[in-house]
Enzyme design. Structure first.
Site, PDB file in Angstrom:
ATOM      1  N   CYS A   5     -17.618  12.665  20.017  1.00  0.00           N
ATOM      2  CA  CYS A   5     -16.515  13.613  19.831  1.00  0.00           C
ATOM      3  C   CYS A   5     -16.455  14.112  18.381  1.00  0.00           C
ATOM      4  CB  CYS A   5     -15.205  12.983  20.294  1.00  0.00           C
ATOM      5  SG  CYS A   5     -13.885  14.193  20.550  1.00  0.00           S
ATOM      6  N   HIS A  64     -16.733  11.754  26.034  1.00  0.00           N
ATOM      7  CA  HIS A  64     -16.345  10.359  25.796  1.00  0.00           C
ATOM      8  C   HIS A  64     -17.035   9.430  26.790  1.00  0.00           C
ATOM      9  CE1 HIS A  64     -13.032  10.762  22.818  1.00  0.00           C
ATOM     10  NE2 HIS A  64     -13.015  11.994  23.293  1.00  0.00           N
ATOM     11  N   GLU A 106     -17.167   6.318  26.696  1.00  0.00           N
ATOM     12  CA  GLU A 106     -16.352   5.108  26.889  1.00  0.00           C
ATOM     13  C   GLU A 106     -15.233   5.329  27.897  1.00  0.00           C
ATOM     14  OE1 GLU A 106     -13.724   7.503  24.345  1.00  0.00           O
ATOM     15  OE2 GLU A 106     -15.891   7.229  24.484  1.00  0.00           O
TER      16      GLU A 106
END
Length: 1289
Positions: free
Chosen positions: A338, A422, A424
Site C-alpha cells: 500500500c 493488502h 494480509e
C-alpha cells in the site's frame, strides 16, 4: 420521543468546490461531537471493526456502502493476541483511526455474535468518534464517484429552531443546554429536496404540514479540514522501535544462530501484517516512519518490510530517502504494501498520483503480469503509482483488472517487490497472503546464497504464456446441452433459466447449439434460442441416439440439474468413443461430489472438515456405522435430488425407518453426525480453467441447520458473520473447489457452530442449482452465462462484467442492499401429507425480495409468497397447531408462528431457545411486531408523515397499514401520497455504485433519497407470473418472456415486473427495465406512475396479475389486452354463468353459497357428487369433489371459512363426461387462431393433471357445435380437422 430524536440528530455536509452542501440529516450513534475530514467510501460487506482501526483511514470520514452495519457487535478490546501479546486480538490498531462513520442503517444494541461484548456505537463513543445513520449511502457514493474525493463534515445538533410560516425563530428552551441557538447557515445548498432539514431519518419525503409552526434542528458550525495537507503518518507510526518475536517452536534461525529478523518501517502498520510475518517464524523489529534504518538498524536484519499507511506519499521524503539507501546497498530483500508500495516506487524514481476516489473494498481483481492469474484483493488507498514513470530496471507486477491502475511492481534484477493491495486482508479475502511466504522464502534464499541478491523474486503460478498454452480455448463448433426435463420438487424453473443463459453464451461465441428437453413450457425450447431442439426424454438412451445423429463436438451436463448430471455419469465411459468432449466440470469431479463416501475422503485429504460420517449399502452396515458416530445422526441418500430420502434419526427406530426410505431411491446412504441447530451458510463459487477463483455470493439461512436449504428462508449476503467467519469459509470454499477441479460454477454448504468458529462442510453441488439462480438474481452476476463461457476455457479476467461493461467478470459482487428468499409450499393440495420441514425438500417454488433493510426485504418476501399474506403480523387463521409446537417442529407455517408468538408476548430469548434462529433475525422481527402494535393506536387520518415514512421504510404495505388503522388500501395510499411518502428506485449494479451501471435491474425502496434512473421511456409494463406453485409455473414465464421479446422486436420499450428468481423473465437483459418487485396493486401503481407507462399487460402472468386487474382498471391504469371487466366476467362464476345463459351454452347446475346450511340444501337438490371450490381459484386450489353430506361437512369445516366475504361455489359434478379444451387468440372479440385438444381421461381430472392429445382423436367430438353466437341464426364454428391444426401450427 420527538425530543429524544432531535437531541440525537446529526447533519452531513459535503464541499463541492466553493459550495457547502447539506447532503442530509440523520441520527447520531457515536460520540456527541462534530468532525471534518475527507469523505471516502468502502464497498466491503463485512469487517467494520477491522476497517475503522486501519491507520490508512486516518483523518477520513468513512462511508460504508453496505446498508446494515453493527450486526455482529464488537469483540473485547482488552483481549490480547496469542503471539503478539501486547496487541489487541481482533483489531488492526489499538485505536479507531477514522474521523467519522456514515452508514445507512445501524443495528444498535441488538447485535449477535459469540465474540461480541458491546455494540459498535458504544465503542465509537469510548473512542470519541462521531457516526451518523439514516443516510442514503448509495446516493452519496454515486456523488463521490462522479465528483471525486471530497471534503465532508458531520455536524452535531446544538438545539432547535421554531419555523413560523417559513421564517426561523431561535428557541433556546428546546436546546440541550437551554441557551439560544445560533442562526441557520444561509450559505447551505440543498442537494435534494428530499434531503432537506425536515427529513428526520435522512430519507426521502417532506416535512409535517408546513403551514404549522415546526421545530427544526440547528447544527454546530466547524471549519472544513483536508487531512492530506499534513503528515498523517507521524500521527499513526510507532514512536520508538519495538521487537516482536515468534514462538520458539516456529522461529526461523540465521546460520549465526540468531533469529531471522525483518525490519518493518511503520508508516501506518496494520497489526495483521505483523501477525503474518511473526506467525511465519521471523522476528520483526518495528521502527518509526523516519527511522534511519540503513544506519541505525545495523547489519543484523535480513529483510526490509514497508507497511501500509495514510496520506500522500509525496510528503514522506525522508522515508523514501532511507528506502533509496537500502535499494543502493542491496543487502536484503524488500517488500512493501500500500503506502509502502508507493514509497518504494518513489524511492526507485517513479511518481505517484492522487486517484479520483481511490480503491477501497474487498472485491478488487488484480492480474499478475507474470502468471496471467487474477486475484481478488482487499484495498484501501487514494494514491497510486504512475507505472509510466517506472525506471527501466523496474516493471509492473500486478495491474488492476477494472481500471488498469498499477497494483504492484518488482525489480527485474533484485529481490525487491511491492503491492498496492493488502495481502494480509483483515478485512477481505486471503487469496494473496502467499506473498508473505514469497518474501520470507526470498529472505531465506538470500541468507543461504548472497548471490541471490542479484536475482529477482521468484513468484508461484508459472508463466502466463505457458499457462495459456496448457489450457487453450476449446475449439468446438457444435455443442449439445442437456435440459432438466419436466419440473419437479427440487428441480424447477431455475434450470430453464440456467440452460437459456448457457445457450446465449454459446451463441455469443458463434457455436451451433443443440438442446434436448421435452418440457414444452420453457424458454430454452422456444424458437430462436437453440439452433435445434429435440423434445425427447433426457436419459442415456435418447442422448446417445442424438449424439450419433448430430455428432456434436462437446456436451454440457451441468445445466440440467440432477437429471442431466445422471445422464453424464451413465455415459461417462462412452463420450470419448462417441467423439464428444465434456465441457466444464469433469464427470469424475461430479461423481466425487455425488458419492458421499468419496466426497468425505476427498475433503479429508486436504484437511477440510466434514461431519463425522460413514456410508452404508444396506441396513446392517447402517446400524454398524451409527455405533461409531452416535445419535443423533442425519441420513442422506446418495445421488438424490432435493434431499430426497434424507432425515434426522434420534434413535434406532427412526434410523431404520429413514434407511428403508433412502434405499428405495438410492443404492447408498451416508450416515453423518447431526449438527442440528448450527448456522447453515452457502457460497456460490466460480473457477476457470486457469485456476482463477471467485465467490460470487454468500448466503445465510434464517433457519438453523436441520431444514433443507430449499425449504429455508435465506438471506444474502450473510448478516451475522464477522470478517473472520466470512473469509474463513470463503478461503475453504476456494481451496475445496480447486482441489475438486471444478470448472464453472458450484455451490458449497457449511454448518457453522454459532458459539465458536468450528465448521463442517455439508456438501458441494458441482453444477448449477436453485441456489445458483438465487445468487445470480441476488447479485446481478450471470452465473450460468459465465459458467458456460468458462467451460470453453475462456479465462474469467477476459470476460467483461455485463452490468458495468468496463470492469472484469473476475470480481466478487458488492451488495448495497439485502435479499431475502422465502420458499413456497403447496402442501394443502394433498391430504395426509406432513407439513413438517426437515432435510428433504418440499417447496415447489420460491420468491426473492430486495430492500435496503432486512425488515423491508422480509416483509416484501412474505407478501410475495401468497397474495393473502400482508406481511409479518399476527395471522391466526393460518395456524393449525399451537404456537409452541409450531416453533419447536417447524412447518410451512413457521413465519406466521413467529409472528403470532411475538404478538402474544413471547420474548426473543424464549423463541431462540425453541427455534435456535439467530437472535439478530429475531430482534428484527420483534421490532416489526412491536411497531405493528404501535400502529394500531393510530388512524389513517391521524398518522404523521414521519411515522408513515417510518412504517414504509420498515416494509409495511398499504394493505397492512389499512388493517392496523381499520381502513382500506385506497385511503392509505391517498394519505401516503398526500404526505409525499413515495418509494425511490434503486439499481442493482454488482459494484455498490462504484462504477456506472448500463443495465436497468431495479427495485423499489423507502430507504433512499433519490432515484438511480430517469423516467422517460414510457415503457409497456408486462406483469410476470410471480412465485411458482402447483398450477402456475414456468409456462407463465414463457408467456411473459415471449410477450416482452415481441414488444421489443416491434420497437416498444418494455418494463418487466416479477419477483421469482428462478425465471428467465427476471434476467436483466430480457426487458429494457426489470423491477424485481411484488405484483401487488400498490407496487404496480407506483411503478406505473413513476415510469409514466404507456400501458400494462396482465394476461401473460397467470392468476397473480389477473387478481389485481379490476383494481388497476378502477385506478385508471391503461390495461392492454382483454378488458379487466371481461376478465372479471370469466373469473366470477356468477357473471360467467349469466354470460353462458345469454349465449345459450349449456352448463352444470351451480350456486354460490355463503353458509353451510345453504350448501347442504343445494347438494340435496342436485344430488351428489358435487364440486366444491371458492371463487377466484387457481389450478383447482382448495377444490374438492364431494360424494356425501358427511364429506361436505368435513370440507367446509376444515378448508374454508364460509361467509358472505368468503363464499363457496358448488357445482353439480357430471360423471363419465369427455373433456375438450380450446386455446385461442382473438382480436376485438374475433378469434384469429385456435387449437383444440382432447383429454384422454374423462372429465374430473384437472387439466393440469390430465393427459392431452392434439389434435383430438374423437371425430364425433370434432363434429359437435360448441359455440353458439347470439343474434340471428344459430351460427356456430366447427371443430377443426387435423389438417386445419397442422396448417395453423
Amino acid at each position: 420521543m420527538a425530543d429524544q430524536e432531535m437531541e440525537s440528530m446529526m447533519a452531513l455536509e459535503v464541499k463541492d468546490g466553493d459550495r457547502s452542501i447539506r447532503f442530509c440529516e440523520g441520527k447520531s450513534f457515536g460520540a456527541n461531537r462534530s468532525v471534518a475530514g475527507e469523505l471516502v467510501f468502502q464497498t466491503g460487506m463485512v469487517g467494520y471493526p477491522e476497517s475503522i482501526t486501519d491507520p490508512s483511514y486516518r483523518g477520513q470520514i468513512l462511508v460504508i456502502t453496505f446498508p446494515l452495519v453493527g450486526n455482529y457487535g464488537v469483540p473485547a478490546r482488552d483481549e490480547k493476541d496469542a503471539i503478539l501479546q501486547d496487541l489487541p486480538a481482533y483489531f488492526e490498531a489499538s485505536e479507531i483511526h477514522i474521523a467519522g462513520l456514515v452508514v445507512a442503517t445501524y443495528c444498535g444494541e441488538e447485535f449477535s455474535h459469540h465474540l461480541a461484548t458491546s455494540s459498535l456505537g458504544t465503542w465509537l463513543k469510548e473512542q470519541n468518534v462521531p457516526a451518523i445513520c439514516g443516510v442514503d449511502t448509495r446516493a452519496l457514493t454515486k456523488r463521490i464517484r462522479e465528483k471525486g474525493s471530497m471534503l465532508g463534515r458531520l455536524l452535531m445538533q446544538t438545539g432547535t429552531q421554531r419555523l413560523n410560516n417559513g421564517s426561523a425563530t431561535p428557541n433556546g428552551i428546546s436546546t440541550p443546554n437551554g441557551t439560544a441557538t445560533p442562526s441557520m447557515t444561509s450559505s447551505l445548498t440543498s442537494l435534494n429536496a428530499a434531503n432537506g432539514p425536515f427529513s428526520v431519518n435522512g430519507i426521502n419525503g417532506v416535512s409535517e404540514h408546513l403551514h404549522k409552526a415546526k421545530e427544526i434542528a440547528v447544527y454546530e458550525e466547524i471549519e472544513w479540514y483536508d487531512p492530506n495537507i499534513r503528515n498523517l503518518v507521524a500521527d499513526v507510526s510507532t514512536p520508538e522501535p519495538k521487537l516482536y518475536s515468534p514462538s520458539p517452536s516456529s522461529a526461523l534461525r540465521h546460520p549465526s544462530g540468531r533469529p531471522v529478523r525483518v525490519v518493518c518501517v511503520d508508516v501506518g502498520l496494520k497489526y495483521n501484517q505483523l501477525r503474518c510475518l511473526v506467525n511465519r517464524g521471523v522476528e520483526v523489529q518495528v521502527v518509526p516512519w523516519d527511522y534511519d534504518f540503513p544506519q541505525l538498524a545495523g547489519k543484523d536484519y535480513d529483510g526490509l518490510f514497508i507497511s501500509n499507511g495514510p496520506g500522500d506519499p509525496a510528503m514522506m521524503e525522508s522515508t523514501a530517502k532511507h528506502i533509496g539507501a537500502a535499494l543502493k546497498e542491496a543487502r536484503t530483500p524488500i517488500f512493501g504494501i500500500c503506502l509502502g508500495h508507493q514509497l518504494l516506487a518513489r524511492a526507485a524514481g517513479a511518481e505517484t498520483v492522487k486517484m479520483k476516489f481511490g480503491n477501497r473494498g474487498h472485491n478488487i481483481p488484480c492480474t499478475n503480469m507474470l502468471s496471467g492469474k487474477c486475484y481478488i484483493t482487499s484495498q484501501n488507498h487514494g494514491f497510486a503509482v504512475d507505472a509510466g514513470t517506472l525506471p527501466t530496471e523496474w516493471t509492473e507486477l500486478f495491474v488492476n483488472a477494472n481500471d488498469q491502475s498499477n497494483e504492484g511492481i518488482r525489480h527485474i534484477n533484485r529481490p525487491y517487490f511491492s503491492v498496492q493491495f493488502h495481502p494480509e486482508s483483515t478485512p477481505g479475502p486471503r487469496d494473496t497472503e502467499f506473498l508473505f511466504d514469497v518474501f520470507i522464502q526470498t529472505i531465506l534464499r538470500t541468507i543461504g546464497d548472497p548471490q541471490k541478491m542479484q536475482q529477482p523474486v521468484v513468484f508461484p503460478g508459472g508463466d502466463a504464456a505457458e499457462n495459456a498454452a496448457l489450457k487453450p480455448k476449446v475449439n468446438v463448433k457444435k455443442v449439445l446441452v442437456l435440459g432438466s426435463g419436466g419440473l419437479s420438487i427440487g428441480q424447477a424453473g431455475e434450470f430453464d433459466y440456467s440452460g437459456s443463459q448457457a445457450i446465449k453464451a454459446l451463441k455469443e461465441e458463434g457455436i451451433y447449439t443443440i438442446l434436448i428437453n421435452p418440457n414444452i413450457a420453457t424458454i430454452q425450447t422456444s424458437k430462436g434460442l437453440a439452433d435445434k431442439v429435440y423434445f425427447l426424454p433426457v436419459n442415456a438412451e435418447f442422448v446417445r441416439k442424438v449424439i450419433k445423429q448430430e455428432q456434436p463436438d462437446a456436451i454440457y451436463v451441468t445445466f440440467g440439474g440432477q437429471t442431466a448430471l445422471q445422464v453424464g455419469i451413465q455415459l461417462k465411459d462412452e463420450f470419448e468413443a462417441l467423439g464428444v468432449k465434456v465441457l466444464g466440470t469433469p464427470i469424475d469431479t461430479i461423481i466425487t461430489t455425488e458419492d458421499r463416501e468419496l466426497f468425505a475422503r476427498s475433503m479429508e485429504s486436504i484437511g477440510a472438515p466434514c461431519a463425522k460420517s460413514k456410508s452404508a449399502s444396506n441396513i446392517d452396515e447402517a446400524l454398524d456405522a451409527v455405533e461409531g458416530i452416535g445419535y443423533p445422526v442425519i441420513i442422506r441418500a446418495a445421488y438424490a435430488l432435493g434431499g430426497l430420502g434424507s432425515g434426522f434419526a434420534e434413535n434406532k427406530a427412526q434410523l431404520l425407518d429413514l434407511c428403508n426410505k433412502a434405499f428405495a431411491v438410492s443404492p447408498q446412504v451416508l450416515i453423518e453426525r447431526s449438527m442440528k441447530g448450527w448456522k447453515e451458510i452457502e457460497y456460490e463459487v466460480v473457477r476457470d480453467a486457469q485456476d482463477n477463483c471467485i465467490t460470487v455470493c454468500n448466503m445465510e439461512n434464517f433457519d438453523p441447520l436441520g431444514i433443507h436449504t430449499g425449504d429455508s428462508v435465506v438471506v444474502a449476503p450473510s448478516q451475522t458473520l464477522s470478517d473472520e467467519d466470512y473469509n474463513m469459509l470463503r478461503t475453504t470454499a476456494v481451496r475445496v473447489i480447486r482441489h475438486l477441479g471444478v470448472v464453472g460454477e458450484c455451490n458449497i454448504q457449511y454448518a457453522l457452530n454459532p458459539d465458536s468458529r468450528e465448521y463442517c462442510i455439508i456438501e458441494v453441488n458441482a453444477r448449477l442449482s436453485r441456489s445458483s439462480a438465487l445468487a445470480s438474481k441476488a447479485t446481478g452476476y450471470p452465473l450460468a452465462f459465465i459458467a458456460a463461457k468458462l467451460g470453453l476455457n475462456i479465462p474469467l479476467n477476459e470476460i467483461k462484467n455485463t452490468v458495468t461493461k468496463v470492469t472484469s467478470a473476475c470480481f466478487e459482487p458488492s451488495l448495497d442492499y439485502v435479499v431475502v428468499k422465502i420458499p413456497r409450499w403447496d402442501l394443502k393440495k394433498f391430504t395426509r401429507v406432513s407439513t413438517l420441514l426437515g432435510s428433504s425438500m418440499k417447496s415447489v417454488g420460491e420468491v426473492m425480495s430486495i430492500g435496503r433493510t432486512f425488515e423491508e426485504a422480509i416483509q416484501k418476501a412474505i407478501r410475495s409468497v401468497d397474495p393473502s399474506n400482508l406481511g409479518f403480523n399476527e395471522t391466526t387463521a393460518l395456524m393449525s397447531i399451537d404456537i409452541d409446537t409450531e416453533l419447536q417442529t417447524p412447518s410451512d407455517q413457521r413465519m406466521f408462528a413467529l409472528a403470532n408468538a411475538m404478538h402474544n408476548g413471547y420474548s426473543v430469548e424464549k423463541i431462540w431457545q425453541m427455534t435456535r434462529i439467530d437472535k439478530w433475525f429475531l430482534h428484527k422481527l420483534k421490532g416489526l411486531s412491536d411497531f405493528g402494535k404501535e400502529m394500531r393506536e393510530y388512524g389513517v387520518d391521524s398518522i404523521s408523515p414521519s411515522l408513515m415514512r417510518r412504517a414504509k421504510s420498515m416494509g409495511f404495505s398499504d394493505r397492512q397499514l389499512a388493517l392496523f388503522w381499520d381502513s382500506n388500501e385506497q385511503h392509505v395510499r391517498r394519505t401516503r401520497i398526500e404526505a409525499g411518502v413515495m418509494p425511490v428506485v434503486k439499481q442493482i449494479d454488482t459494484v455498490a455504485a462504484e462504477f456506472p451501471a448500463y443495465t436497468n435491474y431495479l427495485y423499489l425502496t423507502y430507504n433512499g433519497a433519490e432515484n438511480d434512473v430517469h423516467f422517460d421511456d414510457r415503457g409497456t409494463m408486462v406483469l410476470g407470473s410471480g412465485v411458482y406453485r402447483i398450477g402456475s409455473s414456468v409456462e407463465f414465464d414463457w408467456c411473459s418472456v415471449r410477450a416482452v421479446r415481441t414488444l421489443r422486436d416491434a420497437g416498444h420499450k418494455t418494463v418487466m415486473v416479477n419477483y421469482n428468481p428462478e425465471t428467465v423473465s427476471t434476467d436483466y437483459d430480457e426487458a429494457d427495465r426489470l423491477y424485481f418487485e411484488n405484483i401487488t396493486l400498490e407496487n404496480v401503481l407506483d411503478i406505473y406512475q413513476l415510469e409514466h407507462s404507456s400501458g400494462v399487460m396482465l394476461s401473460m402472468g397467470g392468476q397473480t396479475p389477473n387478481n389485481i386487474s379490476l383494481p388497476l382498471y378502477r385506478s385508471n391504469v391503461r390495461v392492454l389486452g382483454t378488458s379487466p371487466e371481461m376478465i372479471d366476467t370469466a373469473e366470477n362464476r356468477y357473471k360467467f354463468s349469466r354470460m353462458l345463459d345469454r349465449l345459450g351454452v349449456d352448463q352444470p347446475q351451480w350456486k354460490e353459497l355463503t353458509s353451510t346450511e345453504e350448501a347442504k340444501a343445494f347438494c340435496k337438490k342436485v344430488k351428489y357428487p358435487v364440486l366444491v371450490r371458492p371463487s377466484y381459484v387457481l389450478s383447482g386450489a382448495a377444490m374438492n369433489t364431494v360424494y356425501s353430506e358427511h364429506d361436505l361437512g368435513n370440507y367446509l369445516a376444515q378448508a374454508v371459512d364460509v361467509s358472505k366475504d368468503h363464499p363457496v361455489v358448488i357445482t353439480k359434478y357430471i360423471e363419465n363426461a369427455k373433456e375438450i379444451e380450446m386455446d385461442a387468440v382473438a382480436r376485438n372479440g374475433t378469434m384469429i387462431g385456435h387449437f383444440v385438444s382432447e383429454h384422454v381421461e374423462n372429465a374430473g381430472i384437472h387439466s393440469g393433471d390430465a393427459t392431452l392429445i392434439l389434435p383430438p382423436q374423437d371425430r364425433e367430438a370434432q363434429r359437435q357445435d360448441i359455440v353458439r353466437a347470439p343474434g340471428d341464426g344459430r351460427r356456430a364454428w366447427r371443430w377443426p380437422s387435423a389438417s386445419d391444426l397442422h396448417h395453423t401450427s
